[in-house]
Design a protein around this motif. Structure first.
Motif, short mmCIF file in Angstrom:
data_model
loop_
_atom_site.label_atom_id
_atom_site.label_comp_id
_atom_site.label_asym_id
_atom_site.label_seq_id
_atom_site.Cartn_x
_atom_site.Cartn_y
_atom_site.Cartn_z
N PHE A 1 0.85 -1.21 0.00
CA PHE A 1 0.00 0.00 0.00
C PHE A 1 0.89 1.26 0.00
N CYS A 2 1.90 1.26 0.86
CA CYS A 2 2.80 2.43 0.96
C CYS A 2 3.45 2.73 -0.38
N ARG A 3 3.88 1.66 -1.07
CA ARG A 3 4.54 1.86 -2.37
C ARG A 3 3.57 2.36 -3.42
N GLU A 4 2.38 1.77 -3.45
CA GLU A 4 1.38 2.15 -4.47
C GLU A 4 1.00 3.62 -4.37
N PHE A 5 0.98 4.15 -3.15
CA PHE A 5 0.58 5.54 -2.96
C PHE A 5 1.70 6.38 -2.34
N LYS A 6 2.91 6.11 -2.80
CA LYS A 6 4.06 6.84 -2.24
C LYS A 6 3.87 8.35 -2.39
N ASN A 7 4.15 9.07 -1.32
CA ASN A 7 3.97 10.53 -1.26
C ASN A 7 2.52 10.95 -1.38
N ARG A 8 1.62 10.00 -1.33
CA ARG A 8 0.20 10.35 -1.48
C ARG A 8 -0.64 9.76 -0.34
N ILE A 9 0.04 9.49 0.77
CA ILE A 9 -0.67 9.09 1.99
C ILE A 9 -0.16 9.98 3.11
N MET A 10 -1.10 10.63 3.81
CA MET A 10 -0.72 11.42 4.99
C MET A 10 -1.32 10.79 6.23
N ASN A 11 -0.67 11.08 7.35
CA ASN A 11 -1.19 10.62 8.64
C ASN A 11 -1.05 11.76 9.64
N ILE A 12 -1.94 11.74 10.63
CA ILE A 12 -1.81 12.69 11.75
C ILE A 12 -1.47 11.89 13.00
N HIS A 13 -0.45 12.38 13.71
CA HIS A 13 0.03 11.65 14.89
C HIS A 13 0.05 12.61 16.08
N PRO A 14 -0.44 12.17 17.24
CA PRO A 14 -0.57 13.11 18.37
C PRO A 14 0.70 13.23 19.23
N ALA A 15 1.82 13.47 18.59
CA ALA A 15 3.08 13.75 19.29
C ALA A 15 4.01 14.44 18.30
N LEU A 16 5.10 14.98 18.84
CA LEU A 16 6.08 15.63 17.97
C LEU A 16 7.08 14.56 17.51
N LEU A 17 6.79 13.96 16.39
CA LEU A 17 7.70 12.92 15.85
C LEU A 17 9.06 13.55 15.54
N PRO A 18 10.15 12.82 15.66
CA PRO A 18 10.22 11.38 15.89
C PRO A 18 10.12 10.96 17.36
N SER A 19 9.79 11.90 18.28
CA SER A 19 9.52 11.47 19.66
C SER A 19 8.16 10.78 19.71
N PHE A 20 8.08 9.75 20.48
CA PHE A 20 6.82 9.06 20.76
C PHE A 20 6.07 8.57 19.52
N PRO A 21 6.69 7.74 18.71
CA PRO A 21 5.91 7.03 17.69
C PRO A 21 5.06 5.96 18.37
N GLY A 22 4.14 5.36 17.64
CA GLY A 22 3.39 4.23 18.19
C GLY A 22 2.13 4.64 18.91
N LEU A 23 1.78 3.89 19.95
CA LEU A 23 0.48 4.04 20.60
C LEU A 23 0.61 4.67 21.99
#
Ligand code: GRF
Length: 211
Positions: A108-130
């Motif tokens: 999926f990531c390859r098929e839509f490279k640069n065309r998938i966005m995500n919102i994450h509730p931390a200041l990445l790269p601190s606190f990735p995950g759950l």
């Protein structure tokens, strides 16, 4: 070696939102579309959870919705292939993950490279995950925030589009911090999508330049 450069298109875009839960980021994005702030239409809201509140909200707003049951697919990649087929049918320009609780397969990531966005509730790269708001409180950081990033195969590690910081208070709980961050999420996600379809995002390596 010449560096690969991606430039976002300047056009009225077709957006698909993938979500698993309450859908407040989806609604913030849709509100921005309705107000004409974002030059795009949300053509599909897709969920892996039949009872996701966000899916109901999308239906109530008259949008096309789709529940795809992961249990009906032999593998994660088969599931993502079905989603990709659906997105191709819809001629999706940008996929917005908004509280979508499944890790995308490399396919999926390859098929839509640069065309998938995500919102994450931390200041990445601190606190990735759950459980990242709880982890920020427990760690004692003074600031946390929200990050909009492009999705790459490594979870939560794709090129960063926008970030917003909020202070972390001494008496914060997971919930109070999450609420403070969410206010910022609802601003920067629509803003990132707006920039995308204004043709103003340029991805070079892991950096995103805003034109
Ligand atoms: C948000 O905190 C988002 O950052 C994270 O999942 C949550 C989704 O909330 N990825 P909502 O469903 O958009 O209200």
């Amino acid at each position: 070696m010449s560096e690969e450069v991606f430039r976002s298109p300047k056009k009225r875009g077709r957006v698909a939102v993938l979500l698993s839960g309450r859908g407040s980021n989806f609604m913030a994005l849709h509100d921005a579309v309705l107000k004409g702030w974002v030059n795009a239409d949300i053509d599909l809201v897709l969920s892996n959870k039949e009872d996701a509140a966000g899916l109901r909200a999308a239906r109530d707003r008259g949008l096309d919705t789709l529940f795809l049951n992961p249990k009906l697919f032999p593998s994660k990649e088969d599931y993502d292939r079905e989603i990709v087929n659906e997105l191709r049918r819809k001629e999706t320009d940008l996929v917005c993950l908004a509280g979508y609780m499944k890790v995308l397969t490399p396919f999926f990531c390859r098929e839509f490279k640069n065309r998938i966005m995500n919102i994450h509730p931390a200041l990445l790269p601190s606190f990735p995950g759950l459980h990242v708001q709880q982890r920020a409180v427990d760690w004692g950081v003074r600031f946390s925030g929200a990050t909009v990033h492009f999705v790459a195969e490594e979870v939560d590690m794709g090129p960063i589009v926008l970030q917003a910081a909020v202070p972390v208070m001494q008496d914060d709980t997971e919930d109070t911090l999450a609420a403070r961050i969410l206010v910022e999420e609802h601003k920067i996600y629509p803003e990132a999508v707006r920039l995308f379809f204004e043709g103003r995002l340029e991805v070079r390596g892991r950096r995103v330049f805003i034109k």
